[in-house]
Design a protein around this motif. Structure first.
Motif, PDB file in Angstrom:
ATOM      1  N   SER A  59     -52.965 104.895  46.743  1.00 36.08           N
ATOM      2  CA  SER A  59     -52.322 106.213  46.659  1.00 36.08           C
ATOM      3  C   SER A  59     -51.544 106.470  47.931  1.00 36.08           C
ATOM      4  N   GLY A  60     -50.406 107.128  47.798  1.00 38.84           N
ATOM      5  CA  GLY A  60     -49.584 107.463  48.945  1.00 38.84           C
ATOM      6  C   GLY A  60     -49.966 108.820  49.515  1.00 38.84           C
ATOM      7  N   ALA A  61     -50.071 108.902  50.824  1.00 37.12           N
ATOM      8  CA  ALA A  61     -50.410 110.165  51.476  1.00 37.12           C
ATOM      9  C   ALA A  61     -49.142 110.955  51.781  1.00 37.12           C
ATOM     10  N   HIS A  62     -49.284 112.272  51.790  1.00 36.99           N
ATOM     11  CA  HIS A  62     -48.171 113.171  52.121  1.00 36.99           C
ATOM     12  C   HIS A  62     -46.956 112.939  51.223  1.00 36.99           C
ATOM     13  N   GLY A  63     -47.221 112.642  49.960  1.00 33.31           N
ATOM     14  CA  GLY A  63     -46.128 112.455  49.009  1.00 33.31           C
ATOM     15  C   GLY A  63     -45.423 111.120  49.110  1.00 33.31           C
ATOM     16  N   PHE A  64     -45.966 110.194  49.874  1.00 36.11           N
ATOM     17  CA  PHE A  64     -45.343 108.884  50.031  1.00 36.11           C
ATOM     18  C   PHE A  64     -45.338 108.148  48.690  1.00 36.11           C
ATOM     19  N   VAL A  65     -44.162 107.721  48.268  1.00 31.56           N
ATOM     20  CA  VAL A  65     -44.012 107.043  46.975  1.00 31.56           C
ATOM     21  C   VAL A  65     -44.207 105.541  47.168  1.00 31.56           C
ATOM     22  N   LEU A  66     -45.154 104.981  46.432  1.00 24.96           N
ATOM     23  CA  LEU A  66     -45.451 103.556  46.529  1.00 24.96           C
ATOM     24  C   LEU A  66     -44.645 102.775  45.502  1.00 24.96           C
ATOM     25  N   THR A  67     -43.775 101.910  45.975  1.00 25.83           N
ATOM     26  CA  THR A  67     -43.000 101.059  45.093  1.00 25.83           C
ATOM     27  C   THR A  67     -43.790  99.791  44.774  1.00 25.83           C
ATOM     28  N   ASP A  68     -43.318  99.051  43.778  1.00 20.57           N
ATOM     29  CA  ASP A  68     -43.963  97.776  43.458  1.00 20.57           C
ATOM     30  C   ASP A  68     -43.904  96.824  44.643  1.00 20.57           C
ATOM     31  N   ARG A  69     -42.824  96.891  45.396  1.00 25.54           N
ATOM     32  CA  ARG A  69     -42.688  96.004  46.555  1.00 25.54           C
ATOM     33  C   ARG A  69     -43.758  96.312  47.602  1.00 25.54           C
ATOM     34  N   ILE A  70     -44.030  97.598  47.833  1.00 28.07           N
ATOM     35  CA  ILE A  70     -45.058  97.983  48.799  1.00 28.07           C
ATOM     36  C   ILE A  70     -46.434  97.564  48.307  1.00 28.07           C
ATOM     37  N   ARG A  71     -46.721  97.833  47.042  1.00 34.15           N
ATOM     38  CA  ARG A  71     -48.031  97.474  46.497  1.00 34.15           C
ATOM     39  C   ARG A  71     -48.275  95.975  46.574  1.00 34.15           C
ATOM     40  N   LEU A  72     -47.281  95.197  46.209  1.00 30.63           N
ATOM     41  CA  LEU A  72     -47.436  93.748  46.256  1.00 30.63           C
ATOM     42  C   LEU A  72     -47.576  93.251  47.691  1.00 30.63           C
ATOM     43  N   GLY A  73     -46.814  93.852  48.610  1.00 32.76           N
ATOM     44  CA  GLY A  73     -46.893  93.443  50.001  1.00 32.76           C
ATOM     45  C   GLY A  73     -48.281  93.682  50.582  1.00 32.76           C
ATOM     46  N   ILE A  74     -48.862  94.817  50.256  1.00 34.46           N
ATOM     47  CA  ILE A  74     -50.217  95.117  50.720  1.00 34.46           C
ATOM     48  C   ILE A  74     -51.221  94.171  50.069  1.00 34.46           C
ATOM     49  N   ALA A  75     -51.083  93.966  48.768  1.00 33.22           N
ATOM     50  CA  ALA A  75     -52.034  93.122  48.042  1.00 33.22           C
ATOM     51  C   ALA A  75     -52.018  91.683  48.549  1.00 33.22           C
ATOM     52  N   LEU A  76     -50.845  91.126  48.792  1.00 31.84           N
ATOM     53  CA  LEU A  76     -50.755  89.752  49.278  1.00 31.84           C
ATOM     54  C   LEU A  76     -51.446  89.606  50.634  1.00 31.84           C
ATOM     55  N   GLN A  77     -51.194  90.550  51.525  1.00 28.67           N
ATOM     56  CA  GLN A  77     -51.786  90.464  52.861  1.00 28.67           C
ATOM     57  C   GLN A  77     -53.290  90.711  52.833  1.00 28.67           C
ATOM     58  N   ALA A  78     -53.729  91.645  51.987  1.00 31.06           N
ATOM     59  CA  ALA A  78     -55.159  91.929  51.883  1.00 31.06           C
ATOM     60  C   ALA A  78     -55.918  90.739  51.316  1.00 31.06           C
ATOM     61  N   CYS A  79     -55.295  90.018  50.396  1.00 32.48           N
ATOM     62  CA  CYS A  79     -55.963  88.895  49.745  1.00 32.48           C
ATOM     63  C   CYS A  79     -55.950  87.628  50.585  1.00 32.48           C
ATOM     64  N   LEU A  80     -55.054  87.531  51.547  1.00 38.97           N
ATOM     65  CA  LEU A  80     -54.944  86.304  52.326  1.00 38.97           C
ATOM     66  C   LEU A  80     -56.265  85.917  53.013  1.00 38.97           C
ATOM     67  N   PRO A  81     -56.973  86.836  53.675  1.00 36.03           N
ATOM     68  CA  PRO A  81     -58.228  86.423  54.325  1.00 36.03           C
ATOM     69  C   PRO A  81     -59.307  85.964  53.351  1.00 36.03           C
ATOM     70  N   VAL A  82     -59.271  86.427  52.112  1.00 39.83           N
ATOM     71  CA  VAL A  82     -60.336  86.071  51.152  1.00 39.83           C
ATOM     72  C   VAL A  82     -59.833  85.105  50.085  1.00 39.83           C
ATOM     73  N   LEU A  83     -58.697  84.474  50.336  1.00 41.12           N
ATOM     74  CA  LEU A  83     -58.116  83.580  49.344  1.00 41.12           C
ATOM     75  C   LEU A  83     -59.109  82.528  48.886  1.00 41.12           C
ATOM     76  N   ASN A  84     -59.880  81.972  49.813  1.00 35.25           N
ATOM     77  CA  ASN A  84     -60.851  80.935  49.464  1.00 35.25           C
ATOM     78  C   ASN A  84     -62.294  81.459  49.481  1.00 35.25           C
ATOM     79  N   LEU A  85     -62.426  82.780  49.526  1.00 32.63           N
ATOM     80  CA  LEU A  85     -63.747  83.415  49.503  1.00 32.63           C
ATOM     81  C   LEU A  85     -63.987  84.181  48.208  1.00 32.63           C
ATOM     82  N   GLY A  86     -62.944  84.844  47.713  1.00 34.44           N
ATOM     83  CA  GLY A  86     -63.068  85.604  46.471  1.00 34.44           C
ATOM     84  C   GLY A  86     -63.004  87.103  46.709  1.00 34.44           C
ATOM     85  N   LEU A  87     -62.549  87.831  45.710  1.00 30.65           N
ATOM     86  CA  LEU A  87     -62.372  89.274  45.832  1.00 30.65           C
ATOM     87  C   LEU A  87     -63.689  90.033  45.918  1.00 30.65           C
ATOM     88  N   ASP A  88     -64.789  89.416  45.565  1.00 31.51           N
ATOM     89  CA  ASP A  88     -66.078  90.109  45.687  1.00 31.51           C
ATOM     90  C   ASP A  88     -66.412  90.406  47.149  1.00 31.51           C
TER      91      ASP A  88
END
Length: 264
Positions: A59-88
């Motif tokens: 969710s975007g704070a203070h009315g910040f609009v989240l585009t698909d590009r922003i969501r994907l950018g966050i998701a890719l970086q968040a998943c990088l440390p657990v790529l070989n560990l798993g989302l659990d």
């Protein structure tokens, strides 16, 4: 059993996403360190990012609009440390709040006399144990002062899984807790000495704040500047390599990145 059910639900929900090659390429172009991944890992990271989006609520704070590009950018970086560990490894919470730049968190401290002092803390991210991750989004990397806010805060989430925010996440079977603690203790001590002497360091001086911040800042470096981390803090790099089950320094060399002549 429940882990398998969660995984099946994530995968089923992820299949609903449709992301074109052009959008993937545009997002990944802003994350040059993904070039350090082995070729077969890029599609795996994309698939995990879609599962992450299906599993977490942004969710975007203070009315910040989240585009698909922003969501994907966050998701890719968040998943990088657990790529070989798993989302659990990100289990037990769902919320991610994104701010358009840095933000303020009201805080209180009690001094030795018992007097409560209230103040506003300007931050770019914060991870809450059992709660959401708060992160700032910067359209230009230079506005983030060289910090990778996403990797930093999600490293804190991994740290918290052991029940204490101390820079020691739950280690895998076969890893030595003693070796981890000794490597990070020495690395943190030596780094703090450089900072205390007023020396310029390639690693963000914020790493000297505490062992947990040293862990999170070093995690950023492990993925973004792995050759520098390996050259300057080889024991820390090796512990990260064992824990993350990745070797980005090898990937950086394959990508033609030149190792540093000196660090400090």
């Amino acid at each position: 059993m429940f882990s398998k059910i969660r995984e099946w639900r994530r995968q089923r929900a992820a299949r609903e996403y449709r992301v074109g090659d052009d959008l993937w390429a545009a997002v990944e172009a802003q994350l040059p360190f993904l070039a350090y991944l082995p070729e077969d890992d890029r599609p795996r990271l994309r698939g995990m990012a879609l599962e992450f989006l299906a599993d977490k609520e942004m969710s975007g704070a203070h009315g910040f609009v989240l585009t698909d590009r922003i969501r994907l950018g966050i998701a890719l970086q968040a998943c990088l440390p657990v790529l070989n560990l798993g989302l659990d490894w990100y289990r037990g919470w769902v919320g991610i709040v994104i701010y358009p730049g840095d933000f303020v968190i009201p805080r209180e401290i009690v001094d030795e006399a018992g007097v409560v002092h209230a103040y506003d803390d300007h931050v770019v991210g914060e991870a809450w144990e059992g709660g959401p991750v708060l992160i700032s989004w910067f359209e230009r990397q230079e506005d983030a002062d060289g910090m990778n806010v996403v990797i930093h805060e999600f490293a804190h989430k991994l740290d918290m899984l052991a029940g204490a925010v101390d820079g020691v996440p739950p280690l895998h079977e076969g890893m030595s807790r003693r070796a981890w603690i000794e490597a990070f203790r020495r690395g943190y001590r030596d780094f703090c000495e450089h900072v205390d002497r007023g020396e310029q360091t390639w690693l963000d001086p914020y790493a000297a704040e505490s062992p947990s911040e040293f862990f999170a800042v070093a995690a950023e470096a492990f993925f973004e500047t792995p050759l520098w981390l390996k050259a300057d803090l080889p024991e820390v790099y090796e512990q990260f390599r064992l824990f993350m089950r990745q070797d980005p320094a090898a990937g950086a060399q394959r990508a033609g990145v030149q190792p540093p002549e000196e660090t400090g």
